[in-house]
Design a protein around this motif. Structure first.
Motif, PDB file in Angstrom:
ATOM      1  N   VAL A  18      14.308  -3.074  12.166  1.00  0.00           N
ATOM      2  CA  VAL A  18      15.404  -1.218  12.645  1.00  0.00           C
ATOM      3  C   VAL A  18      16.052  -1.845  11.741  1.00  0.00           C
ATOM      4  O   VAL A  18      16.670  -2.661  11.457  1.00  0.00           O
ATOM      5  CB  VAL A  18      15.608  -1.569  13.868  1.00  0.00           C
ATOM      6  CG1 VAL A  18      16.761  -0.750  14.096  1.00  0.00           C
ATOM      7  CG2 VAL A  18      14.544  -1.316  14.937  1.00  0.00           C
ATOM      8  N   SER A  40      19.145   4.450  13.177  1.00  0.00           N
ATOM      9  CA  SER A  40      18.466   3.490  12.335  1.00  0.00           C
ATOM     10  C   SER A  40      17.305   3.388  12.595  1.00  0.00           C
ATOM     11  O   SER A  40      16.410   4.761  12.881  1.00  0.00           O
ATOM     12  CB  SER A  40      18.318   1.917  14.067  1.00  0.00           C
ATOM     13  OG  SER A  40      17.718   3.171  15.010  1.00  0.00           O
ATOM     14  N   THR A  68      13.059   2.783  12.017  1.00  0.00           N
ATOM     15  CA  THR A  68      12.058   1.938  12.463  1.00  0.00           C
ATOM     16  C   THR A  68      11.034   2.278  11.457  1.00  0.00           C
ATOM     17  O   THR A  68      10.506   2.998  10.958  1.00  0.00           O
ATOM     18  CB  THR A  68      11.905   2.079  13.701  1.00  0.00           C
ATOM     19  OG1 THR A  68      12.717   2.084  14.248  1.00  0.00           O
ATOM     20  CG2 THR A  68      10.639   0.944  13.500  1.00  0.00           C
TER      21      THR A  68
END
Length: 186
Positions: free
Chosen positions: A139, A148, A150
């Motif tokens: 992340v 964020s 991923t």
């Protein structure tokens, strides 16, 4: 004479309205404090009106006293999943939104980062604040936009996939690694 004046006025009105900029907000633009029409002050009860042409699905946990957050899913009428929304408070229609997971590739940041972007795109557009090494993903946090991103560990070299204690630096992440989804936190 009156017809000419009326005709001239009509032409002026048409020209003025045709030159006016479209001020409707982009429903797929992601910023620090908004995702389309969602803002950091949107309440759960407002979701049905914001997504009036889409489907809003509220999952209710088996035990509302367990303290778990109930995910709200947004789907297009055709069934394509757009967003996962987490409210701050469980089962409270006046609760504000805590975070939004962006799944659909049409949602883009102001610097055109989407789920179709690669790590190279992200790294060139934003300053990386932090990289967390999880079980099956990394992340990447970007404080500039409260987001964020991923990336699945399958996108990483084999030597980096299984060691959760490894500190991962941005230069170790392949440029072609694709973003699986991203979240905006409020």
């Amino acid at each position: 004479m009156m017809k000419n004046a009326l005709f001239a006025l009509l032409i002026c009105i048409i020209l003025t309205t045709s030159c006016a900029k479209d001020t409707a907000p982009n429903p797929f633009l992601v910023g620090k404090n908004h995702i389309g029409l969602l803002t950091d002050s949107t309440q759960v009860k407002d979701l049905n009106s914001i997504f009036s042409t889409d489907s809003v699905v509220r999952s209710i946990a088996g035990d509302e006293f367990a303290g778990s957050i109930n995910m709200i899913e947004i789907y297009e009428k055709g069934g394509k999943k757009l967003l996962d929304i987490s409210p701050r408070e469980v089962l409270d229609s006046t609760s504000l939104i805590s975070s939004v997971r962006i799944i659909d590739e049409r949602y883009k940041t102001e610097k055109t980062i989407s789920t179709l972007s690669t790590f190279k795109d992200l790294n060139e557009a934003y300053k990386i604040s932090k990289i967390d090494n999880l079980i099956d993903a990394i992340v990447i946090s970007v404080n500039e936009i409260n987001a964020s991103f991923t990336i699945d560990k399958k996108e990483l070299p084999a030597s980096m996939r299984f060691d959760m204690n490894m500190t991962i630096d941005a230069i170790q992440i392949p440029e072609k690694a694709r973003i699986k989804y991203f979240m905006v936190h409020w």
